[in-house]
Motif scaffolding. Structure first.
Motif, PDB file in Angstrom:
ATOM      1  N   UNK A 135       0.852  -1.193   0.000  1.00 58.29           N
ATOM      2  CA  UNK A 135       0.000   0.000   0.000  1.00 58.29           C
ATOM      3  C   UNK A 135       0.887   1.242   0.000  1.00 58.29           C
ATOM      4  N   UNK A 136       0.308   2.377  -0.363  1.00 54.20           N
ATOM      5  CA  UNK A 136       1.059   3.629  -0.325  1.00 54.20           C
ATOM      6  C   UNK A 136       0.602   4.479   0.853  1.00 54.20           C
ATOM      7  N   UNK A 137       1.530   5.279   1.355  1.00 52.42           N
ATOM      8  CA  UNK A 137       1.291   6.107   2.531  1.00 52.42           C
ATOM      9  C   UNK A 137       1.245   7.561   2.098  1.00 52.42           C
ATOM     10  N   UNK A 138       0.021   8.063   1.890  1.00 54.35           N
ATOM     11  CA  UNK A 138      -0.147   9.426   1.416  1.00 54.35           C
ATOM     12  C   UNK A 138       0.231  10.442   2.476  1.00 54.35           C
ATOM     13  N   UNK A 139       0.506  11.663   2.019  1.00 57.20           N
ATOM     14  CA  UNK A 139       0.896  12.721   2.953  1.00 57.20           C
ATOM     15  C   UNK A 139       0.158  13.997   2.585  1.00 57.20           C
ATOM     16  N   UNK A 140      -0.581  14.538   3.543  1.00 57.18           N
ATOM     17  CA  UNK A 140      -1.373  15.743   3.319  1.00 57.18           C
ATOM     18  C   UNK A 140      -0.855  16.882   4.188  1.00 57.18           C
ATOM     19  N   UNK A 141      -1.207  18.092   3.796  1.00 55.96           N
ATOM     20  CA  UNK A 141      -0.952  19.257   4.643  1.00 55.96           C
ATOM     21  C   UNK A 141      -2.267  19.627   5.301  1.00 55.96           C
ATOM     22  N   UNK A 142      -2.307  19.523   6.615  1.00 60.27           N
ATOM     23  CA  UNK A 142      -3.560  19.767   7.329  1.00 60.27           C
ATOM     24  C   UNK A 142      -3.810  21.277   7.415  1.00 60.27           C
ATOM     25  N   UNK A 143      -5.004  21.732   7.043  1.00 61.15           N
ATOM     26  CA  UNK A 143      -5.237  23.172   6.871  1.00 61.15           C
ATOM     27  C   UNK A 143      -5.291  23.973   8.157  1.00 61.15           C
ATOM     28  N   UNK A 144      -5.734  23.375   9.260  1.00 60.71           N
ATOM     29  CA  UNK A 144      -5.922  24.175  10.465  1.00 60.71           C
ATOM     30  C   UNK A 144      -4.600  24.640  11.063  1.00 60.71           C
ATOM     31  N   UNK A 145      -3.577  23.739  10.999  1.00 58.40           N
ATOM     32  CA  UNK A 145      -2.296  24.086  11.627  1.00 58.40           C
ATOM     33  C   UNK A 145      -1.120  23.971  10.668  1.00 58.40           C
ATOM     34  N   UNK A 146      -1.372  23.583   9.425  1.00 62.93           N
ATOM     35  CA  UNK A 146      -0.326  23.557   8.419  1.00 62.93           C
ATOM     36  C   UNK A 146       0.711  22.477   8.585  1.00 62.93           C
ATOM     37  N   UNK A 147       0.451  21.475   9.436  1.00 62.50           N
ATOM     38  CA  UNK A 147       1.461  20.443   9.648  1.00 62.50           C
ATOM     39  C   UNK A 147       1.137  19.229   8.792  1.00 62.50           C
ATOM     40  N   UNK A 148       2.161  18.480   8.379  1.00 61.01           N
ATOM     41  CA  UNK A 148       1.908  17.303   7.546  1.00 61.01           C
ATOM     42  C   UNK A 148       1.342  16.142   8.355  1.00 61.01           C
ATOM     43  N   UNK A 149       0.565  15.303   7.675  1.00 61.57           N
ATOM     44  CA  UNK A 149       0.021  14.086   8.281  1.00 61.57           C
ATOM     45  C   UNK A 149       0.057  12.978   7.231  1.00 61.57           C
ATOM     46  N   UNK A 150       0.472  11.806   7.652  1.00 67.53           N
ATOM     47  CA  UNK A 150       0.478  10.647   6.773  1.00 67.53           C
ATOM     48  C   UNK A 150      -0.858   9.930   6.883  1.00 67.53           C
ATOM     49  N   UNK A 151      -1.464   9.643   5.734  1.00 65.56           N
ATOM     50  CA  UNK A 151      -2.672   8.820   5.684  1.00 65.56           C
ATOM     51  C   UNK A 151      -2.252   7.411   5.286  1.00 65.56           C
ATOM     52  N   UNK A 152      -2.430   6.481   6.194  1.00 59.00           N
ATOM     53  CA  UNK A 152      -1.980   5.104   5.970  1.00 59.00           C
ATOM     54  C   UNK A 152      -3.195   4.180   5.910  1.00 59.00           C
TER      55      UNK A 152
END
Length: 408
Positions: A135-152
């Protein structure tokens, strides 16, 4: 330096009067590349970029490659596909293929498996039929605080059953976060079906010595069971979910500002991970724009340098020492009776055709239906959903079998 010099000899002029001058220029160019690599902190990584077949113009791929190489001089973007008429960014290489997706994928595979001067250390693709288990581990920029998060995870599938897949996704997400430079990542589980069971399994692994660090919901009741608010705020470094949910979330976070037609934010659908999987192949979508393409190339290079496959092996080893196999067995659906045991697998054949449109919950049974009639087939998960891979010669008959069984 000898390898770099040899790679440049093809550009020498055949004119003997200019031969010495050309040699000096090539040696100077090779030395400049070595100096650039040293100044950048290490050798350049050749990261492939499938640059055709999308819904954005080829200029977006070139701009994305230019941005990635400008921000990290240790990256050399290598385009795959028909060579564009536009001038390539300085330092970019190209592997020319026809516009056919299969030809681009074959060229990418060959370069990833090569150890020669034209080898790729990683790749960014628009489509890749990962085997079940990867599977792939996506990475988003969360809008409220601008920090990255991995979606696994966000494409592929790490196990046929949701609960088992989510437990594996947790380990792969932690491995990806560590490869991307997060030393002790926090983890939460999105509040979906099977999330409580997965969270309890992770808690038991922690009690038995697996060092997972749980994140905390921003909601007043806290805990590591994440809600929509937590995704917006980036309440954990890694958010565990099933692939189909992760894929939808990736698209929403990446293309929200453009109304869905152009992905402007994030790092793409992420690098691939799985037990025994030794490649770093990342995914972008056909709507990913130049900023996402640049980030995806950078993220892939970082995952290669961070030894993502080795990190996955280490997380699995540590989790197994804490009882992972038992937890996975407990999450599996009840074993089928001997009467319902899978049929014998036919002899393995090359798979150069795909059948789409099968529900992920039916994927394994659909493959077994083909095995029963002697057709070799494999379950896989492409970027647009589940696929069955099989030989092109068996495509027509397989379609009849699957239609008769109600799978398509």
């Amino acid at each position: 330096m000898a390898d770099i010099y040899a790679g440049k000899q093809a550009r020498q002029s055949p004119d003997p009067d200019t031969s010495d001058r050309n040699k000096r220029a090539l040696i100077g160019e090779a030395l400049a590349e070595l100096v650039a690599a040293a100044g950048g902190g290490g050798p350049r990584l050749r990261i492939g970029l499938m640059a055709a077949g999308g819904e954005v113009p080829v200029e977006d791929y070139l701009q994305g490659a230019a941005l990635a190489m400008r921000h990290d001089p240790r990256i050399q973007a290598v385009g795959l596909g028909p060579r564009p008429d536009a001038l390539l960014p300085p330092g970019m290489d190209w592997i020319e293929t026809p516009a056919c997706e299969a030809d681009m994928a074959a060229a990418m595979e060959k370069a990833l498996e090569s150890t020669g001067p034209g080898a790729l250390q990683g790749a960014v693709a628009l489509h890749y039929p990962f085997p079940v288990g990867v599977a792939t581990l996506g990475r988003i920029q969360t809008p409220a605080r601008g920090r990255p998060m991995i979606l696994a995870s966000s494409t592929g599938i790490s196990a046929p059953h949701r609960a088992c897949a989510m437990l594996r996704n947790a380990l792969y997400g932690i491995a990806a976060a560590k490869a991307l430079g997060v030393e002790n990542p926090s983890l939460g589980v999105l509040n979906l079906d099977a999330a409580p069971q997965v969270l309890r399994a992770l808690a038991r692994l922690r009690e038995r010595g697996y060092p997972v660090r749980f994140g905390e919901s921003v909601r007043s009741d806290g805990g590591a069971l994440l809600r929509g608010n937590d995704l917006l705020a980036g309440a954990a470094d890694v958010c565990v979910c099933d692939t189909l949910t992760g894929n939808v979330l990736m698209k929403v976070f990446a293309a929200f500002n453009s109304g869905g037609v152009y992905e402007t934010a994030g790092w793409g659908y992420g690098p691939s991970a799985g037990e025994g999987w030794d490649k770093v192949v990342s995914i972008i979508s056909r709507a990913s724009g130049a900023p996402v393409i640049a980030n995806a190339l950078a993220c892939t290079a970082q995952a290669v340098r961070g030894n993502l496959p080795g990190r996955v092996t280490e997380e699995l080893r540590a989790a197994r020492a804490a009882g992972l196999d038992g937890e996975l067995a407990a999450l599996e659906p009840q074993a089928a009776s001997a009467q319902d045991a899978p049929p014998a697998m036919p002899p393995v054949e090359p798979t150069d055709e795909e059948i789409h449109g099968i529900d992920v919950l039916d994927l394994e049974n659909a493959v077994h239906a083909l095995w029963k009639v002697g057709i070799y087939a494999e379950a896989a998960m492409g970027c647009t959903g589940p696929v069955i891979k099989l030989a092109a010669a068996a495509r027509a008959r397989a379609g009849e079998v699957l239609r008769a069984a109600g799978y398509v």
